[in-house]
Design a protein around this motif. Structure first.
Motif, PDB file in Angstrom:
ATOM      1  N   ARG A   1       0.842  -1.201   0.000  1.00 53.77           N
ATOM      2  CA  ARG A   1       0.000   0.000   0.000  1.00 53.77           C
ATOM      3  C   ARG A   1       0.877   1.251   0.000  1.00 53.77           C
ATOM      4  NH1 ARG A   1      -5.372   0.285   1.509  1.00 53.77           N
ATOM      5  NH2 ARG A   1      -6.419  -1.734   1.662  1.00 53.77           N
ATOM      6  N   MET A   2       1.903   1.201   0.841  1.00 53.96           N
ATOM      7  CA  MET A   2       2.824   2.324   0.887  1.00 53.96           C
ATOM      8  C   MET A   2       3.441   2.535  -0.481  1.00 53.96           C
ATOM      9  SD  MET A   2       3.358   3.726   3.974  1.00 53.96           S
ATOM     10  CE  MET A   2       5.089   4.150   4.092  1.00 53.96           C
ATOM     11  N   GLU A   3       3.835   1.453  -1.056  1.00 52.80           N
ATOM     12  CA  GLU A   3       4.508   1.531  -2.347  1.00 52.80           C
ATOM     13  C   GLU A   3       3.564   2.102  -3.391  1.00 52.80           C
ATOM     14  OE1 GLU A   3       7.037  -1.456  -5.198  1.00 52.80           O
ATOM     15  OE2 GLU A   3       6.554  -2.128  -3.166  1.00 52.80           O
TER      16      GLU A   3
ATOM     17  N   GLY B   1     -13.631   1.316  -8.996  1.00 48.63           N
ATOM     18  CA  GLY B   1     -14.026   2.611  -9.528  1.00 48.63           C
ATOM     19  C   GLY B   1     -13.728   3.669  -8.510  1.00 48.63           C
ATOM     20  N   GLY B   2     -13.990   4.880  -8.907  1.00 46.81           N
ATOM     21  CA  GLY B   2     -13.732   5.992  -8.012  1.00 46.81           C
ATOM     22  C   GLY B   2     -12.254   6.108  -7.706  1.00 46.81           C
ATOM     23  N   GLU B   3     -11.995   6.617  -6.511  1.00 47.60           N
ATOM     24  CA  GLU B   3     -10.604   6.800  -6.091  1.00 47.60           C
ATOM     25  C   GLU B   3     -10.402   5.863  -4.919  1.00 47.60           C
ATOM     26  OE1 GLU B   3      -7.235   9.586  -6.851  1.00 47.60           O
ATOM     27  OE2 GLU B   3      -9.226   9.501  -7.749  1.00 47.60           O
ATOM     28  N   ASP B   4      -9.579   4.868  -5.106  1.00 45.60           N
ATOM     29  CA  ASP B   4      -9.581   3.826  -4.084  1.00 45.60           C
ATOM     30  C   ASP B   4      -8.252   3.077  -4.120  1.00 45.60           C
ATOM     31  OD1 ASP B   4     -10.558   2.433  -2.040  1.00 45.60           O
ATOM     32  OD2 ASP B   4     -12.060   1.306  -3.186  1.00 45.60           O
ATOM     33  N   THR B   5      -7.867   2.570  -2.910  1.00 46.58           N
ATOM     34  CA  THR B   5      -6.723   1.659  -2.845  1.00 46.58           C
ATOM     35  C   THR B   5      -7.200   0.391  -2.167  1.00 46.58           C
ATOM     36  OG1 THR B   5      -5.206   3.488  -2.640  1.00 46.58           O
ATOM     37  CG2 THR B   5      -4.376   1.325  -2.053  1.00 46.58           C
TER      38      THR B   5
ATOM     39  N   VAL C   1      -6.717   6.017 -14.135  1.00 43.02           N
ATOM     40  CA  VAL C   1      -5.457   5.302 -14.218  1.00 43.02           C
ATOM     41  C   VAL C   1      -5.480   4.288 -13.089  1.00 43.02           C
ATOM     42  CG1 VAL C   1      -2.986   5.459 -13.970  1.00 43.02           C
ATOM     43  CG2 VAL C   1      -4.238   7.224 -15.166  1.00 43.02           C
ATOM     44  N   VAL C   2      -5.133   3.064 -13.397  1.00 40.06           N
ATOM     45  CA  VAL C   2      -5.104   2.036 -12.364  1.00 40.06           C
ATOM     46  C   VAL C   2      -3.655   1.643 -12.146  1.00 40.06           C
ATOM     47  CG1 VAL C   2      -5.939  -0.205 -11.655  1.00 40.06           C
ATOM     48  CG2 VAL C   2      -7.334   1.219 -13.155  1.00 40.06           C
ATOM     49  N   LEU C   3      -3.228   1.853 -10.902  1.00 44.64           N
ATOM     50  CA  LEU C   3      -1.874   1.455 -10.522  1.00 44.64           C
ATOM     51  C   LEU C   3      -1.994   0.134  -9.764  1.00 44.64           C
ATOM     52  CD1 LEU C   3      -0.676   4.881  -9.138  1.00 44.64           C
ATOM     53  CD2 LEU C   3      -0.103   3.859 -11.336  1.00 44.64           C
ATOM     54  N   MET C   4      -1.238  -0.829 -10.157  1.00 43.54           N
ATOM     55  CA  MET C   4      -1.371  -2.143  -9.528  1.00 43.54           C
ATOM     56  C   MET C   4       0.003  -2.677  -9.144  1.00 43.54           C
ATOM     57  SD  MET C   4      -4.058  -3.671 -12.223  1.00 43.54           S
ATOM     58  CE  MET C   4      -4.380  -5.219 -11.455  1.00 43.54           C
ATOM     59  N   LEU C   5       0.033  -3.161  -7.895  1.00 47.19           N
ATOM     60  CA  LEU C   5       1.259  -3.811  -7.426  1.00 47.19           C
ATOM     61  C   LEU C   5       0.922  -5.264  -7.124  1.00 47.19           C
ATOM     62  CD1 LEU C   5       4.199  -3.740  -6.540  1.00 47.19           C
ATOM     63  CD2 LEU C   5       3.405  -3.120  -4.267  1.00 47.19           C
ATOM     64  N   SER C   6       1.574  -6.132  -7.808  1.00 45.87           N
ATOM     65  CA  SER C   6       1.295  -7.558  -7.586  1.00 45.87           C
ATOM     66  C   SER C   6       1.726  -7.925  -6.171  1.00 45.87           C
ATOM     67  CB  SER C   6       2.084  -8.401  -8.590  1.00 45.87           C
ATOM     68  OG  SER C   6       2.058  -9.734  -8.158  1.00 45.87           O
ATOM     69  N   LEU C   7       0.777  -8.524  -5.437  1.00 44.65           N
ATOM     70  CA  LEU C   7       1.107  -8.942  -4.069  1.00 44.65           C
ATOM     71  C   LEU C   7       2.151 -10.042  -4.100  1.00 44.65           C
ATOM     72  CD1 LEU C   7      -1.938  -9.101  -1.706  1.00 44.65           C
ATOM     73  CD2 LEU C   7       0.198  -7.870  -1.459  1.00 44.65           C
TER      74      LEU C   7
ATOM     75  N   TYR D   1      -3.545  -8.179  -6.200  1.00 42.11           N
ATOM     76  CA  TYR D   1      -2.886  -6.899  -6.435  1.00 42.11           C
ATOM     77  C   TYR D   1      -3.357  -5.910  -5.403  1.00 42.11           C
ATOM     78  CZ  TYR D   1      -1.685  -8.612 -11.103  1.00 42.11           C
ATOM     79  OH  TYR D   1      -1.182  -9.313 -12.136  1.00 42.11           O
ATOM     80  N   VAL D   2      -2.430  -5.083  -4.973  1.00 42.21           N
ATOM     81  CA  VAL D   2      -2.862  -3.870  -4.290  1.00 42.21           C
ATOM     82  C   VAL D   2      -3.072  -2.853  -5.402  1.00 42.21           C
ATOM     83  CG1 VAL D   2      -2.196  -2.021  -2.751  1.00 42.21           C
ATOM     84  CG2 VAL D   2      -1.669  -4.376  -2.175  1.00 42.21           C
ATOM     85  N   THR D   3      -4.287  -2.347  -5.468  1.00 45.83           N
ATOM     86  CA  THR D   3      -4.697  -1.577  -6.634  1.00 45.83           C
ATOM     87  C   THR D   3      -5.112  -0.185  -6.221  1.00 45.83           C
ATOM     88  OG1 THR D   3      -5.490  -3.581  -7.644  1.00 45.83           O
ATOM     89  CG2 THR D   3      -6.350  -1.542  -8.534  1.00 45.83           C
ATOM     90  N   HIS D   4      -4.613   0.788  -6.935  1.00 44.87           N
ATOM     91  CA  HIS D   4      -5.073   2.155  -6.692  1.00 44.87           C
ATOM     92  C   HIS D   4      -5.719   2.682  -7.979  1.00 44.87           C
ATOM     93  CE1 HIS D   4      -5.264   6.172  -5.085  1.00 44.87           C
ATOM     94  NE2 HIS D   4      -4.799   6.603  -6.253  1.00 44.87           N
ATOM     95  N   VAL D   5      -6.942   3.131  -7.820  1.00 43.27           N
ATOM     96  CA  VAL D   5      -7.657   3.679  -8.972  1.00 43.27           C
ATOM     97  C   VAL D   5      -7.613   5.197  -8.853  1.00 43.27           C
ATOM     98  CG1 VAL D   5      -9.846   3.792 -10.185  1.00 43.27           C
ATOM     99  CG2 VAL D   5      -9.143   1.670  -9.062  1.00 43.27           C
ATOM    100  N   HIS D   6      -7.071   5.832  -9.868  1.00 45.67           N
ATOM    101  CA  HIS D   6      -6.875   7.284  -9.835  1.00 45.67           C
ATOM    102  C   HIS D   6      -7.702   7.877 -10.963  1.00 45.67           C
ATOM    103  CE1 HIS D   6      -4.916  11.070  -9.245  1.00 45.67           C
ATOM    104  NE2 HIS D   6      -4.345  11.066 -10.442  1.00 45.67           N
TER     105      HIS D   6
END
Lengths: 796, 205
Positions: A42-44, A226-230, A257-263, A240-245
């Motif tokens: 999440r931090m990342e 959707g929306g703005e979410d992590t 934009v969807v930022l995704m970090l594979s767990l 994935y830890v996913t952030h939707v921007h």
């Protein structure tokens, strides 16, 4: 078994403990690892999002700057304001291309499209007007917008000539290159997703593999993103830890934009740590297993040694203690084992001593002697050698014991033992006390000749007078000799034969006698005698003879002593001496006594019925006196035969009481309670003390024939008889003298105050018929025909 | 939307009309007071021009000059009759490259110093924005009108146009901040004598 159980038990428990601890540790580790990884992720992602924002802003600024420079280009301006559409379009293409723009538009100040590098069938999106307004308000003129159905990052700059005279819109398409750049900077998976006019989600560009991209779109389609979410979500097969921007693209539609970090990636270091930790745990478990097995072994092995030691002790090997030089509890246990076995050995030795040694003389006992003899016989048979046995019985020991007391008797036995031992010349010769006054000597390697020599020596040694606590005692012994192999090849046989020889010696008044098989035959006779005796009791081969007694003063009553006789069907008359001692030895006397008692009571009853009042006395043996049933049985006989108890007198010897005074006296009291009279038989031959005499509930005393026969010749005898009569009378007892064979003796006895006399002078024991005749015919029977008064007590 | 407030002082208006009709009257002085329609404050740099409805013979345009000094055009706002030749004397020590991309007059005077050899003839009516290609911050406006009667408001919002012969005119107003905006609708104005009017200019629409 023990080794396996204990050792592996310890190992198993230790391992279980280690496994449990390691397992808990690993589980905690995994959980902490995962949550920590998610937090890290999440931090990342948050960091990546900031990087993304910065990067987009930076890019926008760069693009704006480039666009401003472009818009200030004189030639570009000149072309744009040339009013020639073709020129304008070509200039837009050309100059836009310089800074890599994918599209370039020229707008008039009223924001109408003058010309563009691409056609705009759908018109200008509202987002462009928003950006122009922003620029007018001196804000950043860049953002995202959908132009010609493609997502662009656009920049709006005024054309200054020198005041704003037109707008140039430069667009940079969002495409793979941008995504790849951003991915390189953020390290995350990046996707531009957009909902089109037809309400369907699609990807403008993405660094994801196509299948994952489709899975991501599916999540948008079903509105789970959707929306703005992590959030941490599963996309395709991965977490994935996913952030939707969200991206502002104005109307219509929306984009993000969807930022995704594979767990998996985030967890990878943790998983590596976890694997290493798990490997360490496994190694730890193996080491713990081995260590606990070794530990179990170090505990189990000494325990096994102790167990082995205990088994050796069980077999009787008390040898060295278990070799465990340890300071711990097992060492203490081993020490305790050693101490215990030491004590056990001591006690066993003591028990052996008690079992194999005679406490009085310190000599081995019969058991020990038997075993050693068996060994010696075995040796002799193997080596074709010889063994001789001498058994020895002291003569008149009982007399010494009774006359001088047990203490002196014991001293005598000790002295005899010592003398016997001192007589032995060969170290192998063994002396033992078999019991009572019986001793035995074992002479390994000796033949009969040497045995005889030894016996001769023993006889001589024993003949020497002994001083026992100031009393000088002469002692004789009878010895029997047997030898292996002449007289037997078994220890017990040799012993028996030696004893038979010894009895023969005693009987024959010899010092010693060598076993003669003929003696043995007589012995066998004795055995068959028991069978025959039983037969005799059961078939009434026994008969009662009666010896009359006569009062020295007028007495109307008849007195007889009933005596048992055996008329053998084939052997004829058998004297009492031949079977009574034997019956006493074997215990069969009990049945004989009962038979005699019953016959006498019955006879007495019968006589009474015939009008004949006869006082009948009968003999009770020492053994009978210890039979607790006797009083009851006796009482039953009296009842059955209608015989008054007062007519019956039971005669007992003094010594009968001595063996077990308490029980004997109790039984005497019970017999006395039936109403019969009790008499002491053979008085003077025993050595009973007056105290016993006083406690016996007797009413008569019989003086032994040995004193009476020589009454007139031997002054000592007269003293004994007189004092006995006085004593008896003083105690309130009647006195009967046995063995009266002459008138003189009778007269003397009368003078001395004896109450009754009995002996051949009056009559020998005779059968019932003769007795009845004697009652009728004898002058003795009529001696006091009309005496009228019965004389019982002579003062008191 | 155009919002125009005209407050005329119609002193002896019937007399003026008669004079005009007879053509005997003397030239008048028109005085306008211009304010910002939004704030009501006096507005400077407002270009006011009176274009005669009757396009008869107009006097020849006079020459004009827009100098550059201290990297600034002087004056900042000019109004000239169509066909005026304008001089661009450079009083600075640096060179200038004066240009215009305005449709009314596209020209450039490439790097020069001193006074260019030929003046620039502004031969079409319209607004011409001047710039210097060397110095982006230099700008000037030249409003080209088909009339010799015009003026620019001063700091107090006052425009004085003198020598205006009686007749019917369209009063045209312009301000640099209305660049790119549609022309304000002209206002008919009958001149029969001196006239003082207050007008407001909407700068936004």
């Amino acid at each position: 078994m023990i080794r396996l159980r204990l050792r592996w038990k310890i190992a198993a428990w230790c391992s279980l403990l280690v496994v449990a601890l390691q397992g808990i540790g690993l589980i905690l580790f995994a959980q902490i690892g995962r949550s920590s990884a998610i937090a890290d992720a999440r931090m990342e992602v948050a960091t990546a999002q900031r990087v993304f924002d910065r990067q987009i802003a930076h890019r926008a600024a760069q693009l704006s700057q480039a666009a401003r420079v472009l818009a200030a280009d004189y030639g570009f301006r000149e072309a744009l304001l040339s009013q020639d559409r073709d020129t304008i379009v070509s200039a837009l293409d050309n100059h836009g291309g310089r800074i890599g723009a994918d599209l370039a538009l020229l707008l008039a100040l009223d924001e109408s499209v003058v010309a563009g590098s691409i056609g705009l069938p759908q018109g200008l999106p509202a987002r462009v007007h928003q950006l122009i307004e922003a620029v007018r308000n001196r804000q950043e003129g860049s953002g995202f917008a959908v132009i010609a159905d493609r997502l662009h990052q656009i920049v709006v700059v005024p054309v200054l000539a020198p005041v704003p005279t037109a707008w140039v819109v430069l667009g940079f398409q969002v495409e793979q290159g941008l995504v790849d750049d951003l991915r390189g900077l953020t390290g995350l998976q990046l996707s531009f997703v957009r909902r089109g006019a037809r309400d369907d989600w699609f990807l403008d560009a993405s660094s994801l593999p196509p299948d994952v991209g489709q899975a991501l779109l599916a999540r948008f389609r079903n509105a789970s993103l959707g929306g703005e979410d992590t959030v941490a979500v599963a996309v395709a097969d991965d977490d994935y830890v996913t952030h939707v921007h969200a991206l502002d693209i104005g109307e219509p539609g929306e984009a993000a934009v969807v930022l995704m970090l594979s767990l998996d990636r985030a967890l990878a270091p943790w998983e590596r740590l976890f694997r290493e930790s798990a490997a360490l745990s496994a190694a730890g478990i193996v080491i713990a297993l081995l260590a606990s097995a070794v530990l179990g072994g170090t505990i189990a092995a000494p325990v096994m040694r102790l167990a082995g030691f205990a088994q050796r002790v069980q077999r009787g090997e008390y040898g060295g203690p278990p070799e465990l030089s340890r300071g711990d509890e097992i060492g203490e246990l081993a020490d305790a084992f050693s101490a215990m076995t030491g004590e056990i050995a001591n006690r066993e030795a003591r028990i052996s001593e008690l079992a194999y040694y005679d406490g009085l003389t310190g000599l081995p006992n019969r058991a020990w002697f038997g075993e050693r003899l068996a060994d010696a016989v075995g040796d002799a048979l193997r080596s074709e050698g010889t063994v001789a046995v001498i058994t020895l019985d002291l003569d008149r020991f009982r007399m010494v014991n009774d006359a001088l007391g047990h203490g002196v008797g014991d001293l005598l036995l000790q002295k005899v033992g010592r003398r016997l031992r001192e007589t032995m010349r060969d170290a192998r010769d063994q002396v033992a006390r078999l019991g009572g006054d019986e001793f035995a000597v074992m002479l390994p390697g000796a033949d009969l000749h040497r045995a005889q020599a030894v016996a001769q020596r023993v006889a001589e040694v024993l003949q020497a007078p002994m001083n026992l606590s100031g009393q000088v005692v002469d002692i004789d012994a009878s010895m029997g000799i047997s030898a292996c192999p002449e007289h037997g090849e078994e220890a017990a046989q040799l012993m028996r034969h030696a004893e038979i020889a010894m009895y023969q010696a005693k009987r024959g008044n010899a010092r010693f006698k060598i076993y003669d098989p003929a003696d043995h035959d007589r012995n066998v006779q004795r055995l068959s005698l028991l069978t025959e005796l039983r037969h005799a009791v059961e078939n009434d081969e026994l008969v009662l003879y009666y010896q009359p007694k006569v009062a020295t003063r007028p007495d109307p009553a008849h007195h007889v002593e009933a005596l048992v006789r055996w008329i053998h069907p084939s052997r004829g008359f058998i004297p009492p001496f031949d079977f009574i001692p034997f019956a006493e030895q074997t215990g069969y006397i009990k049945y004989i006594t009962l038979w005699v008692m019953n016959a006498a009571v019955r006879q007495c009853g019968q006589w009474l019925q015939q009008g004949l009042e006869v006082n009948v006395s009968l003999n009770i043996s020492a053994r009978d006196l210890l039979n607790p049933e006797l009083p009851v049985l006796f009482d039953g006989m009296l009842q059955r035969h209608d015989c008054p108890a007062r007519l019956i007198t039971l005669e007992i010897t003094e010594s009968a009481v001595l063996d077990d005074p308490d029980h004997a006296l109790a039984n005497l009291q019970a017999l006395r309670a039936t109403g019969c009279a009790l008499s002491i038989d053979d008085y003077g031959t025993g050595y009973s003390s007056l105290s016993y005499l006083r406690r016996m509930p007797v009413s008569e005393m019989k003086i032994d024939r040995s004193f009476v026969m020589h009454l007139l010749d031997n002054p000592n005898d007269e003293i004994i008889v007189r004092s006995t009569i006085e004593l008896a009378h003083n105690m309130g007892l009647k006195v009967t003298a046995e063995g009266v064979e002459s008138e003189d003796v009778l007269n003397r006895l009368r003078e001395l105050g004896c109450d009754l006399v009995q002996g051949y002078l009056i009559s020998k024991p005779i059968p019932r018929e003769q007795l009845e005749r004697w009652f009728a015919e004898s002058h003795w029977a009529a001696a006091w025909p009309d005496a009228g008064r019965r004389t019982g007590m002579a003062g008191g | 939307m155009l919002r125009k407030v005209v407050t005329a002082r119609r002193r002896a208006l019937p007399g003026f009309v008669l004079c005009a009709l007879c053509g005997l009257a003397e030239a008048a002085v028109i005085t306008l007071r211009v304010s910002d329609s939004a704030s009501g404050r006096a507005l400077d740099s407002v270009v006011a021009s009176l274009v005669p409805l009757d396009r008869g013979e107009l006097p020849q345009p006079r020459s004009a000059s827009i100098a550059q000094a201290n990297k600034t055009f002087l004056p900042h706002v000019s109004v000239v009759q169509t066909g005026t030749a304008v001089e661009f004397p450079n009083n600075d020590t640096v060179r200038h490259h004066v240009y215009s991309f305005s449709p009314a007059k596209v020209f450039e005077l490439k790097l020069y110093s001193g006074k260019p050899a030929k003046p620039v003839i502004f031969d079409k009516p319209g607004v011409v924005v001047l710039g210097c290609n060397i110095h982006d911050r230099m700008s000037a406006y030249v409003v080209v009108v088909d009339t010799p009667w015009f003026g620019i408001s001063d700091g107090e919002g006052t425009v004085r146009v003198s020598g205006v012969p009686p007749g019917d005119y369209l009063l045209q107003l312009w301000h640099p901040r209305r660049l790119g905006l549609p022309e304000l609708p002209p206002r008919p104005l009958r001149v029969m004598g001196d006239l003082a009017e207050s007008v407001s200019v909407d700068l936004k629409n």
